[in-house]
Design an enzyme around this catalytic site. Sequence first.
Site, mmCIF file in Angstrom:
data_model
loop_
_atom_site.group_PDB
_atom_site.id
_atom_site.type_symbol
_atom_site.label_atom_id
_atom_site.label_comp_id
_atom_site.label_asym_id
_atom_site.label_seq_id
_atom_site.Cartn_x
_atom_site.Cartn_y
_atom_site.Cartn_z
ATOM 1 N N ASP A 31 0.875 -1.159 0.000
ATOM 2 C CA ASP A 31 0.000 0.000 0.000
ATOM 3 C C ASP A 31 0.922 1.221 0.000
ATOM 4 O OD1 ASP A 31 -2.318 1.617 0.294
ATOM 5 O OD2 ASP A 31 -1.959 1.717 2.444
ATOM 6 N N ASP A 33 -0.114 5.068 1.057
ATOM 7 C CA ASP A 33 -0.334 5.979 2.185
ATOM 8 C C ASP A 33 -0.231 5.216 3.504
ATOM 9 O OD1 ASP A 33 -1.187 8.534 0.766
ATOM 10 O OD2 ASP A 33 -2.597 7.096 -0.076
#
Length: 313
Positions: A31, A33
């Site tokens: 991922d 963020d």
Amino acid sequence: MAGAVGSRGCLKIRGSQLRDLLDAKHNVLFDCDGVIWNGETVVTGAPEVVTLLKQQGKKVFFVTNNCTRPRANYVTKFARLGFTDVDEEDIFSSAYCSAAYLRDVAKVQGKVYVIGCQGVVKELQEAGVPIVEESEDAQTGTIYDYPLDQDVKAVLVGYDEKFNFIKLAKATCYLQNPNCLFVATDPDPWHPLRGGRITPGSGSLTAAVETASSRTAIVIGKPSRFMFDCMASQFGLDPAQSIMVGDRLETDILFGAKCGLDTMLTLTGVSTMEEAQSYKDSDDPEKMHFVPDYVVETIGDFIKAYEEEAKEG
């Protein structure tokens, strides 16, 4: 290893254990963020980790529900934050995958009405998916003041800072047609901002449209497995040889579990070790899907693991 969450979930690893795990995987999914960066601040060591993994022969992918920018802009951000070897094909955003879904799976024969930012619009345009062209002027009046495009065959909802009542009304009108497809980029309810503030996410806007239209959206982003299917179709990924690294239990970790991947929680973002442990201790079998197989403080620990290997050698 995936699937054994109930027996040894939340295993905090580092050093040789972490190195052995990474050595056993061919594909590492991150991922962005909360894992690679927080806003415009890169997680310490993240650029070096990506370079190191690629030098080890790993395929590295970035799987993000953030639909605010097209993939080309992500490449620019990676470069700005010090990453030297991230290509556009490494990035799978919910905007890109939504465009791929509408073009290749749904094969929409008509226009798409978009509630979303330029990241979503740009990916649709690059995929050759026709959209309803909208004026950027402030929308006032009532739904009667706006014509509806008779060629709309799908509604796509993503993050939109200019979301308003007229956009909601238009989407609702289009979705009265049962043959009009309803798609959402991702289910994220909110996103953290600086100073402890938050902003509503795509999931919040989708919920409004679902309520108004009495329809349920097809969700493309994590934890839906379509994003992994999209990657697998392009790169032939084997779930058993892949690991998902994320910071959000209800999206990243659940996504990995649904796709049959090993999962790793990093503690530089939204979810905490205490939350992961509470899911592990729960009597609800459904909550076990939120439990990560492994936990690290930060992906910077990957560097330390390989440094220890060099010392041992």
